[in-house]
Scaffold this motif. Structure first.
Motif, PDB file in Angstrom:
ATOM      1  N   LEU A   1       0.831  -1.339  -0.065  1.00  0.00           N
ATOM      2  CA  LEU A   1       0.231  -0.007  -0.012  1.00  0.00           C
ATOM      3  C   LEU A   1       0.892   1.206   0.214  1.00  0.00           C
ATOM      4  O   LEU A   1       0.561   2.354  -0.610  1.00  0.00           O
ATOM      5  N   GLY A   2       2.096   1.167   0.620  1.00  0.00           N
ATOM      6  CA  GLY A   2       2.887   2.400   0.475  1.00  0.00           C
ATOM      7  C   GLY A   2       3.473   2.461  -0.811  1.00  0.00           C
ATOM      8  O   GLY A   2       3.578   3.712  -1.245  1.00  0.00           O
ATOM      9  N   GLU A   3       3.536   1.580  -1.656  1.00  0.00           N
ATOM     10  CA  GLU A   3       3.585   1.931  -2.960  1.00  0.00           C
ATOM     11  C   GLU A   3       2.768   2.528  -3.735  1.00  0.00           C
ATOM     12  O   GLU A   3       2.992   3.615  -4.796  1.00  0.00           O
ATOM     13  N   VAL A   4       1.560   2.170  -3.541  1.00  0.00           N
ATOM     14  CA  VAL A   4       0.203   2.505  -4.171  1.00  0.00           C
ATOM     15  C   VAL A   4       0.176   4.019  -3.762  1.00  0.00           C
ATOM     16  O   VAL A   4      -0.335   5.064  -4.762  1.00  0.00           O
ATOM     17  N   SER A   5       0.441   4.446  -2.655  1.00  0.00           N
ATOM     18  CA  SER A   5       0.343   5.752  -2.055  1.00  0.00           C
ATOM     19  C   SER A   5       1.135   6.843  -2.602  1.00  0.00           C
ATOM     20  O   SER A   5       1.091   8.038  -2.216  1.00  0.00           O
ATOM     21  N   LYS A   6       2.269   6.396  -3.163  1.00  0.00           N
ATOM     22  CA  LYS A   6       3.176   7.303  -3.569  1.00  0.00           C
ATOM     23  C   LYS A   6       2.660   8.199  -4.651  1.00  0.00           C
ATOM     24  O   LYS A   6       2.000   7.740  -5.389  1.00  0.00           O
ATOM     25  N   ALA A   7       3.118   9.306  -4.665  1.00  0.00           N
ATOM     26  CA  ALA A   7       2.906  10.208  -5.802  1.00  0.00           C
ATOM     27  C   ALA A   7       3.412   9.882  -7.147  1.00  0.00           C
ATOM     28  O   ALA A   7       4.605   9.385  -7.165  1.00  0.00           O
ATOM     29  N   LYS A   8       2.591   9.961  -8.411  1.00  0.00           N
ATOM     30  CA  LYS A   8       3.106   9.549  -9.404  1.00  0.00           C
ATOM     31  C   LYS A   8       2.935  10.588 -10.587  1.00  0.00           C
ATOM     32  O   LYS A   8       2.119  11.676 -10.511  1.00  0.00           O
ATOM     33  N   ALA A   9       3.855  10.698 -11.407  1.00  0.00           N
ATOM     34  CA  ALA A   9       3.846  11.485 -12.410  1.00  0.00           C
ATOM     35  C   ALA A   9       2.838  11.549 -13.535  1.00  0.00           C
ATOM     36  O   ALA A   9       2.344  12.668 -14.029  1.00  0.00           O
ATOM     37  N   GLU A  10       2.310  10.331 -13.947  1.00  0.00           N
ATOM     38  CA  GLU A  10       1.429  10.082 -14.871  1.00  0.00           C
ATOM     39  C   GLU A  10       0.362   9.588 -14.199  1.00  0.00           C
ATOM     40  O   GLU A  10       0.318   8.717 -13.484  1.00  0.00           O
ATOM     41  N   PRO A  11      -1.299  10.149 -14.826  1.00  0.00           N
ATOM     42  CA  PRO A  11      -2.265   9.560 -14.202  1.00  0.00           C
ATOM     43  C   PRO A  11      -2.445   8.023 -14.381  1.00  0.00           C
ATOM     44  O   PRO A  11      -3.012   7.234 -13.724  1.00  0.00           O
ATOM     45  N   THR A  12      -1.883   7.544 -15.364  1.00  0.00           N
ATOM     46  CA  THR A  12      -2.140   6.183 -15.858  1.00  0.00           C
ATOM     47  C   THR A  12      -1.313   5.447 -14.856  1.00  0.00           C
ATOM     48  O   THR A  12      -1.622   4.107 -14.484  1.00  0.00           O
ATOM     49  N   ALA A  13      -0.183   5.992 -14.051  1.00  0.00           N
ATOM     50  CA  ALA A  13       0.645   5.376 -13.135  1.00  0.00           C
ATOM     51  C   ALA A  13      -0.235   4.845 -12.009  1.00  0.00           C
ATOM     52  O   ALA A  13       0.158   3.654 -11.427  1.00  0.00           O
ATOM     53  N   TYR A  14      -1.126   5.397 -11.492  1.00  0.00           N
ATOM     54  CA  TYR A  14      -2.154   5.077 -10.638  1.00  0.00           C
ATOM     55  C   TYR A  14      -2.842   4.078 -10.823  1.00  0.00           C
ATOM     56  O   TYR A  14      -2.635   2.919  -9.779  1.00  0.00           O
ATOM     57  N   MET A  15      -3.332   3.797 -11.828  1.00  0.00           N
ATOM     58  CA  MET A  15      -4.061   2.503 -12.285  1.00  0.00           C
ATOM     59  C   MET A  15      -3.052   1.519 -12.176  1.00  0.00           C
ATOM     60  O   MET A  15      -3.320   0.190 -11.869  1.00  0.00           O
ATOM     61  N   THR A  16      -1.971   1.524 -12.770  1.00  0.00           N
ATOM     62  CA  THR A  16      -0.822   0.429 -12.936  1.00  0.00           C
ATOM     63  C   THR A  16      -0.539   0.117 -11.448  1.00  0.00           C
ATOM     64  O   THR A  16      -0.358  -1.104 -11.287  1.00  0.00           O
ATOM     65  N   ALA A  17      -0.346   0.980 -10.735  1.00  0.00           N
ATOM     66  CA  ALA A  17       0.131   0.649  -9.151  1.00  0.00           C
ATOM     67  C   ALA A  17      -1.006  -0.006  -8.476  1.00  0.00           C
ATOM     68  O   ALA A  17      -0.640  -0.849  -7.821  1.00  0.00           O
ATOM     69  N   MET A  18      -2.220   0.222  -8.789  1.00  0.00           N
ATOM     70  CA  MET A  18      -3.276  -0.202  -8.183  1.00  0.00           C
ATOM     71  C   MET A  18      -3.612  -1.717  -8.645  1.00  0.00           C
ATOM     72  O   MET A  18      -3.810  -2.568  -7.775  1.00  0.00           O
ATOM     73  N   SER A  19      -3.397  -1.781  -9.812  1.00  0.00           N
ATOM     74  CA  SER A  19      -3.288  -3.045 -10.484  1.00  0.00           C
ATOM     75  C   SER A  19      -2.309  -4.099 -10.142  1.00  0.00           C
ATOM     76  O   SER A  19      -2.573  -5.405  -9.674  1.00  0.00           O
ATOM     77  N   ASP A  20      -1.328  -3.570  -9.916  1.00  0.00           N
ATOM     78  CA  ASP A  20       0.123  -4.327  -9.339  1.00  0.00           C
ATOM     79  C   ASP A  20      -0.185  -4.760  -7.819  1.00  0.00           C
ATOM     80  O   ASP A  20      -0.217  -5.780  -7.558  1.00  0.00           O
ATOM     81  N   PHE A  21      -0.818  -3.720  -7.296  1.00  0.00           N
ATOM     82  CA  PHE A  21      -1.104  -4.168  -5.652  1.00  0.00           C
ATOM     83  C   PHE A  21      -2.116  -4.999  -5.635  1.00  0.00           C
ATOM     84  O   PHE A  21      -2.069  -6.169  -4.869  1.00  0.00           O
TER      85      PHE A  21
ATOM     86  N   THR B   1      -3.006  -7.493  -7.559  1.00  0.00           N
ATOM     87  CA  THR B   1      -2.307  -8.784  -8.265  1.00  0.00           C
ATOM     88  C   THR B   1      -1.466  -9.244  -7.153  1.00  0.00           C
ATOM     89  O   THR B   1      -1.683 -10.381  -6.948  1.00  0.00           O
ATOM     90  N   GLY B   2      -0.570  -8.546  -6.712  1.00  0.00           N
ATOM     91  CA  GLY B   2       0.193  -9.122  -5.685  1.00  0.00           C
ATOM     92  C   GLY B   2      -0.440  -9.476  -4.229  1.00  0.00           C
ATOM     93  O   GLY B   2      -0.331 -10.413  -3.616  1.00  0.00           O
ATOM     94  N   TYR B   3      -1.624  -8.747  -4.117  1.00  0.00           N
ATOM     95  CA  TYR B   3      -2.446  -9.097  -2.755  1.00  0.00           C
ATOM     96  C   TYR B   3      -2.982 -10.356  -3.005  1.00  0.00           C
ATOM     97  O   TYR B   3      -3.251 -11.307  -2.248  1.00  0.00           O
ATOM     98  N   ALA B   4      -3.364 -10.774  -4.394  1.00  0.00           N
ATOM     99  CA  ALA B   4      -4.329 -11.946  -4.698  1.00  0.00           C
ATOM    100  C   ALA B   4      -3.089 -13.058  -4.467  1.00  0.00           C
ATOM    101  O   ALA B   4      -3.573 -14.116  -4.017  1.00  0.00           O
ATOM    102  N   GLN B   5      -2.188 -13.213  -4.921  1.00  0.00           N
ATOM    103  CA  GLN B   5      -1.034 -14.211  -4.749  1.00  0.00           C
ATOM    104  C   GLN B   5      -0.725 -14.117  -3.270  1.00  0.00           C
ATOM    105  O   GLN B   5      -0.739 -15.317  -2.645  1.00  0.00           O
ATOM    106  N   SER B   6      -0.567 -12.918  -2.574  1.00  0.00           N
ATOM    107  CA  SER B   6      -0.330 -13.154  -1.311  1.00  0.00           C
ATOM    108  C   SER B   6      -1.471 -13.711  -0.235  1.00  0.00           C
ATOM    109  O   SER B   6      -1.069 -14.421   0.506  1.00  0.00           O
ATOM    110  N   ALA B   7      -2.692 -13.461  -0.738  1.00  0.00           N
ATOM    111  CA  ALA B   7      -3.765 -14.141  -0.029  1.00  0.00           C
ATOM    112  C   ALA B   7      -3.799 -15.678  -0.341  1.00  0.00           C
ATOM    113  O   ALA B   7      -3.914 -16.285   0.887  1.00  0.00           O
ATOM    114  N   THR B   8      -3.552 -15.946  -1.474  1.00  0.00           N
ATOM    115  CA  THR B   8      -3.454 -17.476  -1.498  1.00  0.00           C
ATOM    116  C   THR B   8      -2.433 -18.202  -0.874  1.00  0.00           C
ATOM    117  O   THR B   8      -2.553 -19.295  -0.295  1.00  0.00           O
ATOM    118  N   GLU B   9      -1.169 -17.567  -0.979  1.00  0.00           N
ATOM    119  CA  GLU B   9      -0.175 -18.287  -0.067  1.00  0.00           C
ATOM    120  C   GLU B   9      -0.371 -18.135   1.282  1.00  0.00           C
ATOM    121  O   GLU B   9      -0.168 -19.340   1.996  1.00  0.00           O
TER     122      GLU B   9
END
Length: 142
Positions: free
Chosen positions: A65-85, A87-95
Motif C-alpha cells: 500500500l505504501g507503493e500505491v500511495s506514492k505520488a505518480k507523474a502520470e495519471p495512468t501510473a496510479y491505475m498501474t500501481a493499483m493493478s500491481d497491488f 495482483t500481488g495481494y491476490a497472490q499473497s492471500a493465496t499463499e
C-alpha cells in the motif's frame, strides 16, 4: 410421635455400602489433566503460527500500500500501481491462506492423534478393571 431420622447416619451407612476407589478417581483426574495439557500445547502452537502468518501478511500488505500511495507523474501510473497491488495481494492471500490451512490441518491431526491415544488408554484401563470384576462374578456364580 415419630423421631426424625438422623440423616448423617443414613448418609454414612449409604457411603459405606458403596465404597469408592479414590485412586481410580485420582488416576482419571491425572489422565484428563495430561490430555488437556497436550491439547493446550497443540492449540497454543497453532495460535502462535497463525499469528506469525497473519503478521507477515499484514506487513506485506502495508508495504504494498505504501507503493500505491506514492505520488505518480502520470495519471495512468496510479491505475498501474493499483493493478500491481491487487495482483500481488491476490497472490499473497493465496499463499497465506494456504499456510493458515496447513496450520489448522496439523492442529486437527495432532488433536485427533491425542484423542485416539487417550481413547485407547481408556479402553485398556477399562478392560484391566473389568477382568477382576469378571473373575469375582464368575467365582460367585460357581
Amino acid at each position: 410421635m415419630t423421631a426424625t431420622p438422623d440423616m448423617t447416619t443414613i448418609l454414612k451407612d449409604t457411603m459405606a455400602a458403596f465404597p469408592i476407589d479414590a485412586s481410580a478417581a485420582e488416576g482419571a483426574f491425572k489422565s484428563t489433566a495430561d490430555l488437556n495439557e497436550k491439547l493446550g500445547a497443540v492449540t497454543l502452537t497453532a495460535v502462535e503460527k497463525s499469528s506469525e502468518i497473519s503478521s507477515k501478511w499484514t506487513q506485506q500488505t502495508l508495504k504494498s500500500l505504501g507503493e500505491v500511495s506514492k505520488a505518480k507523474a502520470e495519471p495512468t501510473a496510479y491505475m498501474t500501481a493499483m493493478s500491481d497491488f491487487m495482483t500481488g495481494y491476490a497472490q499473497s492471500a493465496t499463499e497465506h491462506m494456504s499456510a493458515l490451512f496447513d496450520v489448522a490441518q496439523k492442529a486437527q491431526a495432532d488433536s485427533l492423534e491425542l484423542m485416539t491415544a487417550a481413547g485407547k488408554g481408556f479402553g485398556e484401563k477399562a478392560t484391566a478393571a473389568a477382568k477382576p470384576a469378571a473373575t469375582k462374578a464368575t467365582t460367585a456364580a460357581k
